[in-house]
Design a protein around this motif. Structure first.
Motif, mmCIF file in Angstrom:
data_model
loop_
_atom_site.group_PDB
_atom_site.id
_atom_site.type_symbol
_atom_site.label_atom_id
_atom_site.label_comp_id
_atom_site.label_asym_id
_atom_site.label_seq_id
_atom_site.Cartn_x
_atom_site.Cartn_y
_atom_site.Cartn_z
ATOM 1 N N SER A 242 7.558 1.175 9.167
ATOM 2 C CA SER A 242 8.798 1.961 9.109
ATOM 3 C C SER A 242 9.570 1.653 7.829
ATOM 4 O O SER A 242 10.126 2.561 7.196
ATOM 5 C CB SER A 242 9.677 1.673 10.328
ATOM 6 N N ALA A 243 9.590 0.385 7.438
ATOM 7 C CA ALA A 243 10.289 -0.008 6.210
ATOM 8 C C ALA A 243 9.630 0.632 4.990
ATOM 9 O O ALA A 243 10.319 1.156 4.105
ATOM 10 C CB ALA A 243 10.294 -1.527 6.072
ATOM 11 N N ALA A 244 8.310 0.590 4.942
ATOM 12 C CA ALA A 244 7.580 1.148 3.795
ATOM 13 C C ALA A 244 7.784 2.648 3.701
ATOM 14 O O ALA A 244 8.079 3.194 2.625
ATOM 15 C CB ALA A 244 6.098 0.809 3.915
ATOM 16 N N LYS A 245 7.631 3.333 4.820
ATOM 17 C CA LYS A 245 7.741 4.792 4.810
ATOM 18 C C LYS A 245 9.192 5.240 4.651
ATOM 19 O O LYS A 245 9.466 6.266 4.010
ATOM 20 C CB LYS A 245 7.128 5.374 6.091
ATOM 21 N N GLY A 246 10.129 4.482 5.216
ATOM 22 C CA GLY A 246 11.543 4.810 5.042
ATOM 23 C C GLY A 246 11.968 4.666 3.589
ATOM 24 O O GLY A 246 12.730 5.486 3.058
ATOM 25 N N ALA A 247 11.468 3.643 2.927
ATOM 26 C CA ALA A 247 11.762 3.456 1.509
ATOM 27 C C ALA A 247 11.153 4.582 0.683
ATOM 28 O O ALA A 247 11.751 5.041 -0.299
ATOM 29 C CB ALA A 247 11.221 2.104 1.036
ATOM 30 N N LEU A 248 9.984 5.043 1.085
ATOM 31 C CA LEU A 248 9.329 6.143 0.372
ATOM 32 C C LEU A 248 10.113 7.451 0.552
ATOM 33 O O LEU A 248 10.165 8.273 -0.369
ATOM 34 C CB LEU A 248 7.888 6.297 0.869
ATOM 35 N N VAL A 249 10.729 7.630 1.706
ATOM 36 C CA VAL A 249 11.620 8.777 1.916
ATOM 37 C C VAL A 249 12.766 8.733 0.909
ATOM 38 O O VAL A 249 13.087 9.730 0.246
ATOM 39 C CB VAL A 249 12.175 8.788 3.356
ATOM 40 N N ALA A 250 13.403 7.571 0.765
ATOM 41 C CA ALA A 250 14.524 7.428 -0.163
ATOM 42 C C ALA A 250 14.065 7.632 -1.608
ATOM 43 O O ALA A 250 14.763 8.269 -2.408
ATOM 44 C CB ALA A 250 15.161 6.051 0.005
ATOM 45 N N ALA A 251 12.895 7.091 -1.947
ATOM 46 C CA ALA A 251 12.354 7.249 -3.295
ATOM 47 C C ALA A 251 12.074 8.717 -3.591
ATOM 48 O O ALA A 251 12.313 9.186 -4.718
ATOM 49 C CB ALA A 251 11.082 6.422 -3.447
ATOM 50 N N THR A 252 11.589 9.444 -2.606
ATOM 51 C CA THR A 252 11.327 10.879 -2.753
ATOM 52 C C THR A 252 12.602 11.614 -3.142
ATOM 53 O O THR A 252 12.622 12.410 -4.088
ATOM 54 C CB THR A 252 10.777 11.455 -1.433
ATOM 55 N N LYS A 253 13.677 11.343 -2.430
ATOM 56 C CA LYS A 253 14.946 12.035 -2.679
ATOM 57 C C LYS A 253 15.528 11.679 -4.046
ATOM 58 O O LYS A 253 16.055 12.544 -4.760
ATOM 59 C CB LYS A 253 15.943 11.702 -1.555
ATOM 60 N N ALA A 254 15.418 10.407 -4.424
ATOM 61 C CA ALA A 254 15.976 9.973 -5.703
ATOM 62 C C ALA A 254 15.180 10.539 -6.877
ATOM 63 O O ALA A 254 15.754 11.035 -7.848
ATOM 64 C CB ALA A 254 15.993 8.443 -5.767
ATOM 65 N N THR B 182 0.826 -1.211 0.000
ATOM 66 C CA THR B 182 0.000 0.000 0.000
ATOM 67 C C THR B 182 0.859 1.259 0.000
ATOM 68 O O THR B 182 0.709 2.126 -0.865
ATOM 69 C CB THR B 182 -0.957 0.010 1.217
ATOM 70 N N SER B 183 1.768 1.377 0.943
ATOM 71 C CA SER B 183 2.532 2.625 1.079
ATOM 72 C C SER B 183 3.614 2.799 0.021
ATOM 73 O O SER B 183 3.770 3.885 -0.536
ATOM 74 C CB SER B 183 3.173 2.705 2.465
ATOM 75 N N LEU B 184 4.344 1.739 -0.275
ATOM 76 C CA LEU B 184 5.483 1.861 -1.191
ATOM 77 C C LEU B 184 5.096 1.550 -2.635
ATOM 78 O O LEU B 184 5.294 2.367 -3.533
ATOM 79 C CB LEU B 184 6.622 0.953 -0.733
ATOM 80 N N ASN B 185 4.531 0.383 -2.862
ATOM 81 C CA ASN B 185 4.122 0.045 -4.225
ATOM 82 C C ASN B 185 2.992 0.952 -4.701
ATOM 83 O O ASN B 185 2.888 1.243 -5.897
ATOM 84 C CB ASN B 185 3.709 -1.427 -4.302
ATOM 85 N N GLY B 186 2.163 1.406 -3.770
ATOM 86 C CA GLY B 186 1.093 2.336 -4.129
ATOM 87 C C GLY B 186 1.639 3.632 -4.703
ATOM 88 O O GLY B 186 1.065 4.202 -5.640
ATOM 89 N N PHE B 187 2.750 4.100 -4.160
ATOM 90 C CA PHE B 187 3.422 5.287 -4.701
ATOM 91 C C PHE B 187 3.806 5.060 -6.162
ATOM 92 O O PHE B 187 3.571 5.907 -7.022
ATOM 93 C CB PHE B 187 4.661 5.605 -3.851
ATOM 94 N N TYR B 188 4.393 3.907 -6.447
ATOM 95 C CA TYR B 188 4.778 3.590 -7.831
ATOM 96 C C TYR B 188 3.543 3.466 -8.720
ATOM 97 O O TYR B 188 3.484 4.044 -9.822
ATOM 98 C CB TYR B 188 5.567 2.284 -7.873
#
Length: 243
Positions: A155-167, A112-118
């Motif tokens: 935390s893993a999902a949202k932390g990965a989304l933080v990294a994806a945001t920056k990239a 939901t949080s990470l793949n949903g962003f994609y």
């Protein structure tokens, strides 16, 4: 017509964001929700009270095919619509200690949080880049920047989304499309309804939980032209609990 798409917008922080983008920036709203039609209809009425159009888009952001189909369908039926703002707000929690965490509780939160962003952002990105304008705002969490016991999956999902945001911000900055993240702490919503506010607020310098509208105000700023030189940032909004 210019639109802002807000995922998970029938209730809580997403609802407040949809209403604020309509009120402050006069965006027409694409209101994504998964299952609660009654809540979505109630939010739609509040958005349209701001004299803008609100269209409901029902799909599960974790489902790539469903997400793409609904987005493409909207674009096909509304060729003059320009989606300038994407707010990736949809998220779920399945809390529990990692050593006992079931696979479905891990995967559902990540999906939901990470793949949903994609699933939501990627199909819309080309149009933003061609127009050379856009705002992508990802709602992350205190858990994603600090980590939180009992929420390794979240935390893993949202932390990965933080990294994806920056990239992503580095990839598309030249096209004047900004990508930022907003990391709320404890905010009054259904997600925090079972939290011990009396005890937790002792940890917060401002001595209270935040309100969804306060998060929405920050998102509205980032979605505006006033924030044109801010990209790749993670902005904490947590009452001083963590920075």
């Amino acid at each position: 017509m210019k639109y802002a798409l807000v995922t998970g917008a029938s209730r809580g922080i997403g609802k407040a964001i949809a209403i604020e983008l309509a009120r402050e920036l006069k965006y027409n709203i694409l209101l994504n929700f998964n299952s609660n039609l009654k809540a979505a209809m109630a939010t739609k009425a509040l958005v349209e009270a701001e004299k803008v159009h609100c269209e409901l888009l029902q799909f599960d952001v974790a489902d790539a095919k469903s997400s793409e189909n609904r987005i493409v369908e909207f674009q096909k039926n509304n060729p003059d619509a320009e989606i300038e703002v994407i707010v990736n707000n949809a998220g779920i929690t399945r809390d529990g200690l990692f050593m006992w965490m079931k696979p479905e509780d891990w995967h559902s939160v990540i999906n939901t949080s990470l793949n949903g962003f994609y699933n939501v952002t990627q199909p819309l990105l080309t149009a933003m880049l061609k127009k050379r304008y856009g705002r992508i705002i990802n709602i992350v969490s205190l858990s994603g920047v600090k980590g939180n016991a009992g929420q390794v999956n979240y935390s893993a999902a949202k932390g990965a989304l933080v990294a994806a945001t920056k990239a992503l911000a580095q990839e598309i900055g030249k096209r004047k499309v900004t990508v930022n993240a907003v990391a709320p702490g404890f905010v009054n919503s259904e997600m925090t309804a079972n939290f011990d506010e009396k005890e937790l607020k002792k940890l917060i310098p401002l001595n209270r939980f935040g309100e969804a509208e306060e998060v929405a105000n920050l998102v509205s700023f980032l979605a505006s032209k006033k924030a044109s030189y801010i990209t790749g940032e993670v902005i904490n909004i947590n009452g001083g609990l963590y920075s």
